[in-house]
Design a protein around this motif. Sequence first.
Motif, PDB file in Angstrom:
ATOM      1  N   VAL A   1       0.864  -1.174   0.000  1.00 48.86           N
ATOM      2  CA  VAL A   1       0.000   0.000   0.000  1.00 48.86           C
ATOM      3  C   VAL A   1       0.905   1.229   0.000  1.00 48.86           C
ATOM      4  O   VAL A   1       1.768   1.364   0.869  1.00 48.86           O
TER       5      VAL A   1
ATOM      6  N   LEU B   1      -9.157  -9.001  -0.709  1.00 49.47           N
ATOM      7  CA  LEU B   1      -9.006  -7.628  -0.239  1.00 49.47           C
ATOM      8  C   LEU B   1     -10.374  -6.984  -0.421  1.00 49.47           C
ATOM      9  O   LEU B   1     -10.944  -7.046  -1.515  1.00 49.47           O
TER      10      LEU B   1
ATOM     11  N   VAL C   1     -12.399  -3.466  -0.426  1.00 49.01           N
ATOM     12  CA  VAL C   1     -12.361  -2.009  -0.442  1.00 49.01           C
ATOM     13  C   VAL C   1     -13.763  -1.579  -0.020  1.00 49.01           C
ATOM     14  O   VAL C   1     -14.739  -1.852  -0.724  1.00 49.01           O
TER      15      VAL C   1
ATOM     16  N   HIS D   1     -13.177   5.631   3.126  1.00 43.90           N
ATOM     17  CA  HIS D   1     -12.475   4.546   2.425  1.00 43.90           C
ATOM     18  C   HIS D   1     -11.670   3.699   3.415  1.00 43.90           C
ATOM     19  O   HIS D   1     -10.945   4.231   4.248  1.00 43.90           O
TER      20      HIS D   1
ATOM     21  N   LEU E   1      -9.469  -0.308   3.641  1.00 40.45           N
ATOM     22  CA  LEU E   1      -8.970  -1.549   3.050  1.00 40.45           C
ATOM     23  C   LEU E   1      -9.057  -2.613   4.119  1.00 40.45           C
ATOM     24  O   LEU E   1      -8.651  -2.383   5.271  1.00 40.45           O
TER      25      LEU E   1
ATOM     26  N   VAL F   1      -2.535   0.143  -4.429  1.00 44.61           N
ATOM     27  CA  VAL F   1      -2.467  -1.181  -3.817  1.00 44.61           C
ATOM     28  C   VAL F   1      -2.011  -2.140  -4.912  1.00 44.61           C
ATOM     29  O   VAL F   1      -2.604  -2.170  -5.986  1.00 44.61           O
TER      30      VAL F   1
END
Length: 169
Positions: free
Chosen positions: A31, A49, A51, A127, A129, A149
Amino acid sequence: MRRRWIRAGALTVAVAAVALLLWPARPALRVSDEGRALGHLPLAEGEALTVAYTHSIDGLPIEEDLVVEDGHLVVDATRLRQFGAGMGQIPGEGHGRADGRWWVVEDLDRDIGPELVLRVGSSEVDHRLRVPGTEVELSPCLAGQRVTVEPVRVSTLRLWLDGGPRPDC
């Protein structure tokens, strides 16, 4: 003579252990913020992953799951509370179904390439992750910034030392 063999064996084991700690064999996600590394997220084979963010128009949560396939990030699924601007199922892509309060579109198989670039939204967009066991909040410190990412392989030692991405506020 026996002590020499024991020392040589111990040295061999120590060198092998250090090599294993340094060998870039663990799958992870790097990241970065505007090219500056923030850290790595461990991501085992088959894990996603996520988001997560809040849609800027309707104010409802959205979660997108990405998996790594052959060094590329691939959108696997999207979860949303209602169809909004630019959201929902595109005919011929994936399969939609209801899951409680969520609408889920699965099996998207949308290759987005070797990296994901996000322009991080404000605190209202929130936002984040997420990988199993870890969540990184991006909006509090990186609103308006470009965050990248990308799948990489790193050493076990690097993952231990990084301790996960930590955006500077």
